[in-house]
Design an enzyme around this catalytic site. Sequence first.
Site, PDB file in Angstrom:
ATOM      1  N   HIS A  52     -10.803  -5.723  -1.393  1.00 12.88           N
ATOM      2  CA  HIS A  52     -11.763  -5.424  -0.322  1.00 12.88           C
ATOM      3  C   HIS A  52     -12.898  -4.647  -0.988  1.00 12.88           C
ATOM      4  O   HIS A  52     -12.760  -3.458  -1.269  1.00 12.88           O
ATOM      5  CB  HIS A  52     -11.110  -4.555   0.757  1.00 12.88           C
ATOM      6  CG  HIS A  52     -10.050  -5.264   1.532  1.00 12.88           C
ATOM      7  ND1 HIS A  52     -10.326  -6.322   2.368  1.00 12.88           N
ATOM      8  CD2 HIS A  52      -8.706  -5.085   1.598  1.00 12.88           C
ATOM      9  CE1 HIS A  52      -9.194  -6.759   2.927  1.00 12.88           C
ATOM     10  NE2 HIS A  52      -8.201  -6.030   2.466  1.00 12.88           N
ATOM     11  N   GLU A  71       0.811  -1.224   0.000  1.00 15.83           N
ATOM     12  CA  GLU A  71       0.000   0.000   0.000  1.00 15.83           C
ATOM     13  C   GLU A  71       0.843   1.272   0.000  1.00 15.83           C
ATOM     14  O   GLU A  71       0.684   2.142   0.852  1.00 15.83           O
ATOM     15  CB  GLU A  71      -0.958  -0.030   1.202  1.00 15.83           C
ATOM     16  CG  GLU A  71      -1.877  -1.252   1.163  1.00 15.83           C
ATOM     17  CD  GLU A  71      -2.702  -1.445   2.430  1.00 15.83           C
ATOM     18  OE1 GLU A  71      -2.549  -0.667   3.369  1.00 15.83           O
ATOM     19  OE2 GLU A  71      -3.496  -2.407   2.457  1.00 15.83           O
ATOM     20  N   ASN A  76       1.703  -5.225  -3.089  1.00 10.84           N
ATOM     21  CA  ASN A  76       0.316  -5.471  -2.708  1.00 10.84           C
ATOM     22  C   ASN A  76      -0.413  -4.163  -2.434  1.00 10.84           C
ATOM     23  O   ASN A  76       0.123  -3.281  -1.748  1.00 10.84           O
ATOM     24  CB  ASN A  76       0.326  -6.339  -1.426  1.00 10.84           C
ATOM     25  CG  ASN A  76      -1.049  -6.832  -1.023  1.00 10.84           C
ATOM     26  OD1 ASN A  76      -1.727  -7.489  -1.815  1.00 10.84           O
ATOM     27  ND2 ASN A  76      -1.467  -6.532   0.193  1.00 10.84           N
ATOM     28  N   GLU A 124      -6.709 -10.442  -0.468  1.00  8.70           N
ATOM     29  CA  GLU A 124      -7.438 -10.142   0.777  1.00  8.70           C
ATOM     30  C   GLU A 124      -8.941 -10.020   0.542  1.00  8.70           C
ATOM     31  O   GLU A 124      -9.613  -9.189   1.147  1.00  8.70           O
ATOM     32  CB  GLU A 124      -6.908  -8.825   1.388  1.00  8.70           C
ATOM     33  CG  GLU A 124      -5.408  -8.812   1.589  1.00  8.70           C
ATOM     34  CD  GLU A 124      -4.887  -7.545   2.287  1.00  8.70           C
ATOM     35  OE1 GLU A 124      -5.698  -6.721   2.754  1.00  8.70           O
ATOM     36  OE2 GLU A 124      -3.656  -7.399   2.360  1.00  8.70           O
TER      37      GLU A 124
HETATM   38  O1  9MR Z   1      -6.602  -7.650   9.259  1.00 12.54           O
HETATM   39  C1  9MR Z   1      -5.658  -6.766   9.783  1.00 12.54           C
HETATM   40  C2  9MR Z   1      -6.182  -6.219  11.095  1.00 12.54           C
HETATM   41  O2  9MR Z   1      -6.282  -7.259  12.043  1.00 12.54           O
HETATM   42  C3  9MR Z   1      -5.272  -5.143  11.598  1.00 12.54           C
HETATM   43  O3  9MR Z   1      -5.839  -4.573  12.738  1.00 12.54           O
HETATM   44  C4  9MR Z   1      -5.064  -4.103  10.531  1.00 12.54           C
HETATM   45  C5  9MR Z   1      -4.151  -3.042  11.040  1.00 12.54           C
HETATM   46  O4  9MR Z   1      -3.635  -2.236  10.091  1.00 12.54           O
HETATM   47  O5  9MR Z   1      -4.551  -4.710   9.361  1.00 12.54           O
HETATM   48  C6  9MR Z   1      -5.436  -5.629   8.815  1.00 12.54           C
HETATM   49  O6  9MR Z   1      -4.992  -6.139   7.595  1.00 12.54           O
HETATM   50  C7  9MR Z   1      -4.801  -5.213   6.533  1.00 12.54           C
HETATM   51  C8  9MR Z   1      -3.687  -5.750   5.672  1.00 12.54           C
HETATM   52  O7  9MR Z   1      -2.551  -5.934   6.445  1.00 12.54           O
HETATM   53  C9  9MR Z   1      -3.379  -4.831   4.518  1.00 12.54           C
HETATM   54  N1  9MR Z   1      -4.553  -4.532   3.768  1.00 12.54           N
HETATM   55  C10 9MR Z   1      -5.712  -4.086   4.521  1.00 12.54           C
HETATM   56  C11 9MR Z   1      -6.028  -5.070   5.636  1.00 12.54           C
HETATM   57  C12 9MR Z   1      -7.265  -4.624   6.388  1.00 12.54           C
HETATM   58  O8  9MR Z   1      -7.026  -3.442   7.073  1.00 12.54           O
END
Ligand code: 9MR
Length: 603
Positions: free
Chosen positions: A242, A158, A206, A272
């Site tokens: 998402h 990101e 990603n 994801e």
């Molecule tokens: O699923 C993850 C969540 O448990 C965490 O709190 C969060 C914190 O930033 O990150 C979530 O996963 C993310 C992923 O690492 C990158 N893409 C977006 C996902 C959803 O936020």
Amino acid sequence: MTMKILSCLTVLLAAMPLAAQPTTLRQAAAPQGIPIGAAASADEYGPPDLLLNTSYANLLSSQYSMLEPGNAMKWDVTQPTQTTYNFGPGDELVAFAQANQMRVRGHNLCWYTQFPSWLQPYAETATPAQMATLLQNHITTEVTHFAGQVFAWDVVNEAFDDSSAAALRDSIWYNQPGIGQTGTGYIAQAFKWAHAADPSALLFYNDYNIEEPGPKFDAVLSMVQDFVNNGVPINGVGFEMHVLNAYYPSATQLAQNMQALAALGLQVHITEMDVRLPVDASGNASAADLQTQAQIYQTIMTVCLQQPNYTAFQVWGVSYNDSWIPSVFPGYGAALPFDFNYKPTPAFTALMTAMQTTTTPPSLKVSNVVNAASYQGGPVAPGEIVTVYNSTYGPATLVLGQPDATGKFPTNVGGVQVLFDGVPAPLLYASANSGVGAIVPFEVAGKQQTVVEYQYNPASGAAVSNTATLPVAAAAPAIFALNESGSGPGAILNLDYTVNSASNPVSAGGYIQVFGTGGGAIVGGATDGAPASGAANLATQPVTATIGGVAAKVVYAGTAPGLVNGAMQVDLQIPAGLTPGPQPVVITVGTAVSQSGITVAVQ
Ligand code: 9MR
């Protein structure tokens, strides 16, 4: 000697046993050649450990063939202080995956957020040179730790913002203070460090909102184009996916973006996916919304399966219980194929339908090329015996490659040829249904990628020819299973050349010969398709092995005399102290590790 295994090699390789009617996602995904995964957790933020919840663990291992730690491999967990690393939760997830023959995607090495508490304050006073050292050490330490266990990494996550300019986000790695590189230079540098630590791992960029055309995708595309042109080691792009019922890419848009990356020789993983829905106070969505959601899952999976560079699919969470959506989008939830009771939702059925009904269009897909011993995709190695699935284009009945008077296998069998950068691969057999057994030419050694061309010139009718770009690694070892399934008792001989089995186990101190492929180049070279005239060592060093998790002495690793070049023989001594019964055998060549789930019977 060894007739049972050795003279039957082509038969051993000849057909991936197709499961009857699939009832789980992983069964349905297997014939499509893609791993299907879910984001998973252990106890990275403290108890309870989700893997100890049997409903969670059973669903994860029965439905999915891949997992990705949702948090356990991120900075806040893995480097809690500047001088300490914590890989415990990641190790636990890797062990769970290996015990269940699942692959592991690593996530992530460089992101703008989710830092340990010391990192932001450190960055505020650090120099770019100090930040570069910090990032290099982190990437090197983590990738080295998980080398051979994580098959693909999200190296940078990101990096672009959501503005119409799709600018690089401010971050401690880019510009606050950054690691001393301009533009996307810090991203390129991260990929180079990751590749140096594990040359066998596939490396991904990603991001979200890049599933459809727009400025953000354009920014990513121009970056990866630049990387490919300049030899930055990148293998693919992760589309997070998402989405919600009111917003998701159309089939055409998604296909267009995937094709733009395919043109660069890059893979796409859906990394994801979730489809969030408005929910009531108990977290449940309406039946109508669940049906719409199911259609979205089905469309996305179907479009992806038609793209040649689609190599993995993943959802972000195992069930409604562990989805990130409700806490971040209050009033939304019900985003995954399994509900609060770990029961399948309409989205599950939709994914099953997509995987069972999507037929391969006339093209060779990256996921069609798998290691003949493990059935796993990934980089190909010089001399690796691979199975190439291309269900439409090949002889209707199995044709075996007939070796010539010198024992050399032909490169045209039943009208099929498989070329790697124009070099025809020796073929063991060809069949429209069971695939084509091909031996990757040793000429790919040292390359980063190879363009594979599948040709079928039937005696009558139109010729076809399609290409796919595959990554190349020095080695991609795998051990043959006796029952051809990719796991279970290995193709292993005891010292007296009898087949190792539960009724013919080997004792501590005894020796075994393990047969596989993917060992890579041979010292002194090897002729494509010819039988190995004698013992010659693998050129990629070192070769190590474990049996039952204990280091086993490698007595020999190289060609299998009498078998075709590309078959690998590794002779091992059984360590002392193992529990009698089936014990896992794992062979590492360089940094590449054989699949989990192969066993030897120990006395
Ligand atoms: O699923 C993850 C969540 O448990 C965490 O709190 C969060 C914190 O930033 O990150 C979530 O996963 C993310 C992923 O690492 C990158 N893409 C977006 C996902 C959803 O936020």
